[in-house]
Design a protein around this motif. Sequence first.
Motif, PDB file in Angstrom:
ATOM      1  N   ASP A   1      -2.236  63.134   1.193  1.00 54.28           N
ATOM      2  CA  ASP A   1      -3.444  63.108   0.338  1.00 54.28           C
ATOM      3  C   ASP A   1      -4.292  62.459   1.418  1.00 54.28           C
ATOM      4  N   LEU A   2      -3.767  61.405   2.085  1.00 54.50           N
ATOM      5  CA  LEU A   2      -4.885  60.766   2.870  1.00 54.50           C
ATOM      6  C   LEU A   2      -5.021  61.756   4.744  1.00 54.50           C
ATOM      7  N   ALA A   3      -3.581  61.582   5.067  1.00 60.14           N
ATOM      8  CA  ALA A   3      -3.259  62.724   5.461  1.00 60.14           C
ATOM      9  C   ALA A   3      -3.745  64.279   6.053  1.00 60.14           C
ATOM     10  N   ARG A   4      -3.917  64.251   5.516  1.00 63.32           N
ATOM     11  CA  ARG A   4      -4.300  65.624   5.288  1.00 63.32           C
ATOM     12  C   ARG A   4      -6.030  65.952   5.033  1.00 63.32           C
ATOM     13  N   ALA A   5      -6.611  65.136   4.631  1.00 70.05           N
ATOM     14  CA  ALA A   5      -7.973  64.824   4.642  1.00 70.05           C
ATOM     15  C   ALA A   5      -8.582  64.387   6.033  1.00 70.05           C
ATOM     16  N   ALA A   6      -7.331  64.114   7.087  1.00 65.99           N
ATOM     17  CA  ALA A   6      -8.359  63.525   8.203  1.00 65.99           C
ATOM     18  C   ALA A   6      -7.592  64.115   9.357  1.00 65.99           C
ATOM     19  N   ARG A   7      -8.848  63.825   9.836  1.00 70.36           N
ATOM     20  CA  ARG A   7      -8.633  64.549  11.611  1.00 70.36           C
ATOM     21  C   ARG A   7      -8.669  63.350  12.671  1.00 70.36           C
TER      22      ARG A   7
ATOM     23  N   ASP B   1     -10.417  58.417  10.845  1.00 69.73           N
ATOM     24  CA  ASP B   1     -10.400  59.145   9.400  1.00 69.73           C
ATOM     25  C   ASP B   1     -10.267  58.124   8.578  1.00 69.73           C
ATOM     26  N   LEU B   2      -8.764  58.075   9.222  1.00 71.45           N
ATOM     27  CA  LEU B   2      -7.112  57.517   8.422  1.00 71.45           C
ATOM     28  C   LEU B   2      -6.192  56.121   9.793  1.00 71.45           C
TER      29      LEU B   2
ATOM     30  N   PRO C   1      -4.475  37.996  18.314  1.00 68.81           N
ATOM     31  CA  PRO C   1      -5.625  39.308  17.088  1.00 68.81           C
ATOM     32  C   PRO C   1      -5.258  40.524  17.056  1.00 68.81           C
ATOM     33  N   ALA C   2      -4.070  40.770  17.431  1.00 68.45           N
ATOM     34  CA  ALA C   2      -4.140  42.433  17.061  1.00 68.45           C
ATOM     35  C   ALA C   2      -3.008  42.936  15.566  1.00 68.45           C
ATOM     36  N   ALA C   3      -3.000  41.787  15.090  1.00 75.96           N
ATOM     37  CA  ALA C   3      -2.588  42.187  13.029  1.00 75.96           C
ATOM     38  C   ALA C   3      -4.494  42.494  12.756  1.00 75.96           C
ATOM     39  N   SER C   4      -5.148  41.837  13.388  1.00 77.88           N
ATOM     40  CA  SER C   4      -6.854  41.964  13.079  1.00 77.88           C
ATOM     41  C   SER C   4      -6.915  43.363  12.957  1.00 77.88           C
ATOM     42  N   LEU C   5      -6.942  44.152  14.056  1.00 79.90           N
ATOM     43  CA  LEU C   5      -7.365  44.736  13.986  1.00 79.90           C
ATOM     44  C   LEU C   5      -7.648  46.392  12.557  1.00 79.90           C
ATOM     45  N   PRO C   6      -6.043  46.385  12.713  1.00 83.75           N
ATOM     46  CA  PRO C   6      -7.011  47.191  10.813  1.00 83.75           C
ATOM     47  C   PRO C   6      -7.653  46.787  10.357  1.00 83.75           C
ATOM     48  N   LEU C   7      -8.097  45.794  10.008  1.00 86.49           N
ATOM     49  CA  LEU C   7      -9.046  45.132   9.461  1.00 86.49           C
ATOM     50  C   LEU C   7     -10.726  45.493   9.977  1.00 86.49           C
ATOM     51  N   ILE C   8     -11.120  46.092  10.810  1.00 85.84           N
ATOM     52  CA  ILE C   8     -11.944  46.897  10.850  1.00 85.84           C
ATOM     53  C   ILE C   8     -11.877  48.077  10.500  1.00 85.84           C
ATOM     54  N   ALA C   9     -11.294  48.584  11.093  1.00 83.62           N
ATOM     55  CA  ALA C   9     -11.716  49.891   9.489  1.00 83.62           C
ATOM     56  C   ALA C   9     -11.563  49.990   8.627  1.00 83.62           C
ATOM     57  N   ARG C  10     -10.731  48.281   7.877  1.00 80.18           N
ATOM     58  CA  ARG C  10     -10.968  48.325   6.571  1.00 80.18           C
ATOM     59  C   ARG C  10     -12.425  48.283   5.751  1.00 80.18           C
TER      60      ARG C  10
ATOM     61  N   GLY D   1     -14.675  51.117   5.580  1.00 86.80           N
ATOM     62  CA  GLY D   1     -14.203  52.049   4.401  1.00 86.80           C
ATOM     63  C   GLY D   1     -12.990  53.315   4.248  1.00 86.80           C
ATOM     64  N   THR D   2     -12.569  52.880   5.818  1.00 86.77           N
ATOM     65  CA  THR D   2     -11.494  53.784   6.584  1.00 86.77           C
ATOM     66  C   THR D   2     -10.364  53.624   5.371  1.00 86.77           C
ATOM     67  N   PRO D   3      -9.521  54.868   4.394  1.00 82.57           N
ATOM     68  CA  PRO D   3      -8.448  54.531   4.445  1.00 82.57           C
ATOM     69  C   PRO D   3      -7.045  54.341   5.300  1.00 82.57           C
ATOM     70  N   VAL D   4      -6.490  53.187   4.699  1.00 83.39           N
ATOM     71  CA  VAL D   4      -5.369  52.909   5.415  1.00 83.39           C
ATOM     72  C   VAL D   4      -4.724  52.445   4.682  1.00 83.39           C
TER      73      VAL D   4
END
Length: 252
Positions: A9-15, A186-187, A199-208, A211-214
Amino acid sequence: MDVFPQAFDLARAARRIEVFTGAGMSAESGLHTFRDAQTGLWSKVDPIAMASIDSWERDPEPMWAWYLWRAQRCRAVEPNAGHRAIAEWADVAEVSVTTQNIDDLHERGGSADVTHLHGSLFDFRCSHCSRPFNGEVGYPAEPIVRLTPPNCEFCGGLIRPGVVWFGEMLPQRAWRDAEGRMQSADLVVIVGTSGVVQPAASLPLIAREMGTPVLEISPQETELTRYADVSWRTTAAFGLPELVTGLQLDRG
């Protein structure tokens, strides 16, 4: 619990999808990760001796030999089904990849938009003037103790591996690109990373934080699991093809 429907569902909603990968992605192609206690690359050598500018300036020949052998080992394996699935995903959505890996498996798997946060084994440059080196290098078939690096045709400096060593800054352009992708996606899909390398591991926190789904795809819990909206206990080579095949069927 089967979380595939949630992941789908997350993947289907993302472009616009940003895929963030680590060593576990390449491990399924037969490349050892760095931190496995028995097979990890750093279990065989002193990481400081093989990954610091001080060691290079003191005695570059063992490092040059080791990195060329690693490059040869990378070229000896093939992209796995996970690499190919990411490339196929780009047929139905806008997909970019940011990887901590220094191999070229994403590119050989068909992905065109790949950012290497920690450099690449195949992007050689001068250790003095930083100009790229496009000359021939010989990849040893077996580990050898020492090899002499070639010299830069412009300044005479020694040619070094184009990877980030301990104590060095990440490539600033690659970092800016990765940040921008995390902000515009979007995802965000995290695959095969322990989430401990900063610092690489901090990058997904930007999306988080935006409010971007992870979505995390990992056979084990990681340091990033708590930040994921969905954490799917599977491997890249199994989960990604299943996900992308579902998207292809869904979008006809």
